[in-house]
Motif scaffolding. Structure first.
Motif, PDB file in Angstrom:
ATOM      1  N   ASP A 114       1.361  16.105  -8.495  1.00 48.01           N
ATOM      2  CA  ASP A 114       2.512  15.528  -7.804  1.00 48.01           C
ATOM      3  C   ASP A 114       2.192  15.273  -6.337  1.00 48.01           C
ATOM      4  O   ASP A 114       2.515  14.222  -5.793  1.00 48.01           O
ATOM      5  CB  ASP A 114       3.741  16.438  -7.919  1.00 48.01           C
ATOM      6  N   SER A 115       1.544  16.217  -5.692  1.00 46.00           N
ATOM      7  CA  SER A 115       1.182  16.062  -4.283  1.00 46.00           C
ATOM      8  C   SER A 115       0.174  14.939  -4.080  1.00 46.00           C
ATOM      9  O   SER A 115       0.308  14.127  -3.167  1.00 46.00           O
ATOM     10  CB  SER A 115       0.597  17.369  -3.737  1.00 46.00           C
ATOM     11  N   TYR A 116      -0.832  14.888  -4.925  1.00 48.58           N
ATOM     12  CA  TYR A 116      -1.844  13.850  -4.806  1.00 48.58           C
ATOM     13  C   TYR A 116      -1.263  12.466  -5.086  1.00 48.58           C
ATOM     14  O   TYR A 116      -1.602  11.501  -4.404  1.00 48.58           O
ATOM     15  CB  TYR A 116      -3.023  14.119  -5.747  1.00 48.58           C
ATOM     16  N   LEU A 117      -0.401  12.348  -6.078  1.00 45.32           N
ATOM     17  CA  LEU A 117       0.164  11.042  -6.397  1.00 45.32           C
ATOM     18  C   LEU A 117       1.003  10.509  -5.242  1.00 45.32           C
ATOM     19  O   LEU A 117       0.977   9.316  -4.937  1.00 45.32           O
ATOM     20  CB  LEU A 117       0.980  11.102  -7.687  1.00 45.32           C
ATOM     21  N   ALA A 118       1.726  11.383  -4.574  1.00 39.18           N
ATOM     22  CA  ALA A 118       2.508  10.963  -3.410  1.00 39.18           C
ATOM     23  C   ALA A 118       1.573  10.478  -2.307  1.00 39.18           C
ATOM     24  O   ALA A 118       1.843   9.490  -1.626  1.00 39.18           O
ATOM     25  CB  ALA A 118       3.373  12.111  -2.911  1.00 39.18           C
ATOM     26  N   HIS A 119       0.451  11.130  -2.137  1.00 35.69           N
ATOM     27  CA  HIS A 119      -0.510  10.774  -1.099  1.00 35.69           C
ATOM     28  C   HIS A 119      -1.272   9.496  -1.452  1.00 35.69           C
ATOM     29  O   HIS A 119      -1.607   8.699  -0.576  1.00 35.69           O
ATOM     30  CB  HIS A 119      -1.491  11.932  -0.898  1.00 35.69           C
ATOM     31  N   GLN A 120      -1.531   9.282  -2.715  1.00 39.68           N
ATOM     32  CA  GLN A 120      -2.350   8.160  -3.172  1.00 39.68           C
ATOM     33  C   GLN A 120      -1.767   6.808  -2.776  1.00 39.68           C
ATOM     34  O   GLN A 120      -2.502   5.860  -2.561  1.00 39.68           O
ATOM     35  CB  GLN A 120      -2.518   8.234  -4.690  1.00 39.68           C
ATOM     36  N   THR A 121      -0.479   6.708  -2.650  1.00 38.01           N
ATOM     37  CA  THR A 121       0.127   5.421  -2.321  1.00 38.01           C
ATOM     38  C   THR A 121      -0.301   4.920  -0.948  1.00 38.01           C
ATOM     39  O   THR A 121      -0.122   3.746  -0.636  1.00 38.01           O
ATOM     40  CB  THR A 121       1.664   5.500  -2.383  1.00 38.01           C
ATOM     41  N   GLY A 122      -0.880   5.774  -0.122  1.00 36.43           N
ATOM     42  CA  GLY A 122      -1.316   5.374   1.208  1.00 36.43           C
ATOM     43  C   GLY A 122      -2.634   4.617   1.251  1.00 36.43           C
ATOM     44  O   GLY A 122      -2.939   3.974   2.257  1.00 36.43           O
ATOM     45  N   TRP A 123      -3.427   4.664   0.181  1.00 37.08           N
ATOM     46  CA  TRP A 123      -4.751   4.041   0.230  1.00 37.08           C
ATOM     47  C   TRP A 123      -4.715   2.554   0.564  1.00 37.08           C
ATOM     48  O   TRP A 123      -5.536   2.094   1.374  1.00 37.08           O
ATOM     49  CB  TRP A 123      -5.534   4.297  -1.054  1.00 37.08           C
ATOM     50  N   PRO A 124      -3.828   1.751  -0.025  1.00 36.95           N
ATOM     51  CA  PRO A 124      -3.818   0.329   0.358  1.00 36.95           C
ATOM     52  C   PRO A 124      -3.570   0.126   1.863  1.00 36.95           C
ATOM     53  O   PRO A 124      -4.227  -0.707   2.498  1.00 36.95           O
ATOM     54  CB  PRO A 124      -2.684  -0.258  -0.480  1.00 36.95           C
ATOM     55  N   PHE A 125      -2.678   0.903   2.439  1.00 35.76           N
ATOM     56  CA  PHE A 125      -2.406   0.793   3.873  1.00 35.76           C
ATOM     57  C   PHE A 125      -3.619   1.229   4.694  1.00 35.76           C
ATOM     58  O   PHE A 125      -4.034   0.558   5.645  1.00 35.76           O
ATOM     59  CB  PHE A 125      -1.177   1.626   4.251  1.00 35.76           C
ATOM     60  N   ILE A 126      -4.227   2.363   4.314  1.00 32.61           N
ATOM     61  CA  ILE A 126      -5.385   2.891   5.035  1.00 32.61           C
ATOM     62  C   ILE A 126      -6.547   1.901   4.987  1.00 32.61           C
ATOM     63  O   ILE A 126      -7.172   1.600   6.016  1.00 32.61           O
ATOM     64  CB  ILE A 126      -5.796   4.263   4.469  1.00 32.61           C
ATOM     65  N   LEU A 127      -6.835   1.363   3.814  1.00 29.21           N
ATOM     66  CA  LEU A 127      -7.940   0.408   3.694  1.00 29.21           C
ATOM     67  C   LEU A 127      -7.615  -0.900   4.425  1.00 29.21           C
ATOM     68  O   LEU A 127      -8.520  -1.579   4.924  1.00 29.21           O
ATOM     69  CB  LEU A 127      -8.277   0.165   2.230  1.00 29.21           C
ATOM     70  N   GLY A 128      -6.340  -1.240   4.519  1.00 27.85           N
ATOM     71  CA  GLY A 128      -5.937  -2.397   5.318  1.00 27.85           C
ATOM     72  C   GLY A 128      -6.239  -2.185   6.791  1.00 27.85           C
ATOM     73  O   GLY A 128      -6.661  -3.117   7.495  1.00 27.85           O
ATOM     74  N   CYS A 129      -6.038  -0.972   7.285  1.00 29.72           N
ATOM     75  CA  CYS A 129      -6.384  -0.643   8.678  1.00 29.72           C
ATOM     76  C   CYS A 129      -7.891  -0.756   8.889  1.00 29.72           C
ATOM     77  O   CYS A 129      -8.335  -1.241   9.938  1.00 29.72           O
ATOM     78  CB  CYS A 129      -5.900   0.772   9.027  1.00 29.72           C
ATOM     79  N   PHE A 130      -8.646  -0.313   7.911  1.00 27.60           N
ATOM     80  CA  PHE A 130     -10.107  -0.416   7.965  1.00 27.60           C
ATOM     81  C   PHE A 130     -10.537  -1.900   8.044  1.00 27.60           C
ATOM     82  O   PHE A 130     -11.334  -2.284   8.899  1.00 27.60           O
ATOM     83  CB  PHE A 130     -10.710   0.280   6.742  1.00 27.60           C
ATOM     84  N   GLN A 131      -9.954  -2.707   7.206  1.00 23.40           N
ATOM     85  CA  GLN A 131     -10.269  -4.135   7.200  1.00 23.40           C
ATOM     86  C   GLN A 131      -9.881  -4.787   8.532  1.00 23.40           C
ATOM     87  O   GLN A 131     -10.639  -5.596   9.070  1.00 23.40           O
ATOM     88  CB  GLN A 131      -9.569  -4.836   6.047  1.00 23.40           C
ATOM     89  N   ALA A 132      -8.746  -4.416   9.072  1.00 24.38           N
ATOM     90  CA  ALA A 132      -8.313  -4.962  10.362  1.00 24.38           C
ATOM     91  C   ALA A 132      -9.293  -4.596  11.470  1.00 24.38           C
ATOM     92  O   ALA A 132      -9.576  -5.407  12.355  1.00 24.38           O
ATOM     93  CB  ALA A 132      -6.907  -4.462  10.695  1.00 24.38           C
ATOM     94  N   GLU A 133      -9.829  -3.380  11.448  1.00 25.14           N
ATOM     95  CA  GLU A 133     -10.802  -2.951  12.452  1.00 25.14           C
ATOM     96  C   GLU A 133     -12.061  -3.814  12.370  1.00 25.14           C
ATOM     97  O   GLU A 133     -12.616  -4.204  13.402  1.00 25.14           O
ATOM     98  CB  GLU A 133     -11.163  -1.484  12.249  1.00 25.14           C
ATOM     99  N   LEU A 134     -12.507  -4.120  11.157  1.00 20.99           N
ATOM    100  CA  LEU A 134     -13.704  -4.950  11.007  1.00 20.99           C
ATOM    101  C   LEU A 134     -13.460  -6.398  11.444  1.00 20.99           C
ATOM    102  O   LEU A 134     -14.379  -7.083  11.885  1.00 20.99           O
ATOM    103  CB  LEU A 134     -14.179  -4.940   9.547  1.00 20.99           C
ATOM    104  N   SER A 135     -12.237  -6.850  11.324  1.00 16.93           N
ATOM    105  CA  SER A 135     -11.890  -8.225  11.687  1.00 16.93           C
ATOM    106  C   SER A 135     -11.666  -8.402  13.180  1.00 16.93           C
ATOM    107  O   SER A 135     -11.646  -9.526  13.679  1.00 16.93           O
ATOM    108  CB  SER A 135     -10.641  -8.674  10.934  1.00 16.93           C
ATOM    109  N   ALA A 136     -11.467  -7.274  13.882  1.00 15.99           N
ATOM    110  CA  ALA A 136     -11.146  -7.369  15.325  1.00 15.99           C
ATOM    111  C   ALA A 136     -12.334  -7.796  16.162  1.00 15.99           C
ATOM    112  O   ALA A 136     -13.457  -7.666  15.828  1.00 15.99           O
ATOM    113  CB  ALA A 136     -10.632  -6.016  15.805  1.00 15.99           C
TER     114      ALA A 136
END
Length: 136
Positions: A114-136
């Motif tokens: 239950d704890s991990y599933l709640a946390h897992q939803t953040g991966w798309p947002f986190i990887l989006g931040c990573f992609q934005a950093e590479l694009s900057a």
């Protein structure tokens, strides 16, 4: 990602503090001063808090720069952890595909799941931040 394999890998592993959204995705959100990754098998990934305390996020399981990094995901305390693997595939001189796998779910207790599933939803947002950093 629109960056070569080496830059993509290096941004993920060496510049976590510049792009990881620590105000919302950390063990102690809003209190993180730095995020560090020790570049060897057995090395830690951890957040450093404003007061100097450290909180482990995981430990490096496989280290093969600039192609692969894999680590345990320990942000939720428990006797069993999941594993994250990132594969950096060179598609061209300035193009890299990042393939992320988060595995080991079958080993979790129902409460940890239950704890991990709640946390897992953040991966798309986190990887989006990573992609934005590479694009900057």
């Amino acid at each position: 990602m629109e960056a070569d394999q080496s830059r993509t890998f290096g941004t993920f592993t060496r510049k976590l503090a510049t792009w990881w959204p620590v105000d919302s995705f950390a063990i102690e959100p809003g209190k993180v001063r730095d995020v560090c990754l020790e570049e060897w098998v057995g090395g830690r990934i951890y957040e450093v808090l404003d007061d100097g305390e450290e909180r482990d996020w995981g430990h490096i399981l496989r280290w093969d720069p600039p192609r692969l990094v894999a680590f345990t995901w320990e942000v939720i305390q428990g006797p069993v952890f999941t594993e994250i693997e990132l594969l950096f595939k060179e598609l061209g001189p300035a193009l890299t595909r990042v393939e992320m796998t988060h595995k080991g779910w079958e080993n979790l207790t129902p409460l940890l799941m239950d704890s991990y599933l709640a946390h897992q939803t953040g991966w798309p947002f986190i990887l989006g931040c990573f992609q934005a950093e590479l694009s900057a």
